[in-house]
Design a protein around this motif. Structure first.
Motif, PDB file in Angstrom:
ATOM      1  N   UNK A 124       0.817  -1.218   0.000  1.00  0.00           N
ATOM      2  CA  UNK A 124       0.000   0.000   0.000  1.00  0.00           C
ATOM      3  C   UNK A 124       0.849   1.266   0.000  1.00  0.00           C
ATOM      4  N   UNK A 125       2.026   1.209   0.619  1.00  0.00           N
ATOM      5  CA  UNK A 125       2.899   2.377   0.656  1.00  0.00           C
ATOM      6  C   UNK A 125       3.918   2.385  -0.478  1.00  0.00           C
ATOM      7  N   UNK A 126       4.031   1.276  -1.213  1.00  0.00           N
ATOM      8  CA  UNK A 126       4.982   1.212  -2.320  1.00  0.00           C
ATOM      9  C   UNK A 126       6.432   1.257  -1.858  1.00  0.00           C
ATOM     10  N   UNK A 127       6.699   0.712  -0.680  1.00  0.00           N
ATOM     11  CA  UNK A 127       8.050   0.760  -0.123  1.00  0.00           C
ATOM     12  C   UNK A 127       9.016  -0.095  -0.946  1.00  0.00           C
ATOM     13  N   UNK A 128      10.206   0.464  -1.205  1.00  0.00           N
ATOM     14  CA  UNK A 128      11.250  -0.242  -1.953  1.00  0.00           C
ATOM     15  C   UNK A 128      12.541  -0.219  -1.151  1.00  0.00           C
ATOM     16  N   UNK A 129      13.449  -1.128  -1.496  1.00  0.00           N
ATOM     17  CA  UNK A 129      14.743  -1.151  -0.810  1.00  0.00           C
ATOM     18  C   UNK A 129      15.549   0.076  -1.201  1.00  0.00           C
TER      19      UNK A 129
END
Length: 143
Positions: A124-129
């Motif tokens: 939902x937050x589109x978190x990436x490394x």
């Protein structure tokens, strides 16, 4: 019926463990290539270090560990304390095995539930490394 289900469970656990081993072998090759590339940076030859190798290592190690868990449990290769096993009756040992199997099922269900919720949160937050920009939810899905 029990024999068939037992063979199916062992087959799935074995395939998962082999897949986890394959992931680890790929990770070893990538790490070696990254180290070799890093050595040649001062000479200005070669590919250089692999960008995001730490991110890839983190995700791949977690996926491999989760892939090994079913096989370790089915073959009783996980940590056990057998101090009193010899002194207990056979039915008591089987009862303890059943209790530990139920406890492992509870841990697996809660772990799966929490990983699923974590995956939905990361999606939902589109978190990436940080470095490789790999979507974090993929690591949760692999686990």
């Amino acid at each position: 019926m029990y024999g068939l289900l037992n063979r199916i469970a062992h087959g799935i656990a074995t395939l998962l463990a082999l897949a986890g081993g394959g992931v680890l072998l790929c990770l070893v090759v990538l790490t070696c290539l990254s180290i070799i590339g890093r050595v040649f940076v001062p000479l200005d030859i070669g590919i250089g270090p692999i960008r995001g190798i730490y991110d890839m290592t983190e995700i791949a190690m977690a996926a491999a560990i989760f892939a090994f868990l079913p096989w370790a449990h089915l073959t009783e290769a996980n940590a056990r304390v057998d101090l009193l096993e010899g002194a207990m009756a056979g039915w008591a040992n089987k009862g303890l095995d059943l209790l530990f199997d139920i406890a492992m099922l509870a841990v697996a269900v809660v772990g799966t539930w929490r990983l699923y919720l974590g995956m939905l949160d990361k999606m939902s937050f589109g978190e990436v490394t940080l470095i490789a920009q790999i979507p974090v939810w993929q690591g949760y899905a692999a686990a």
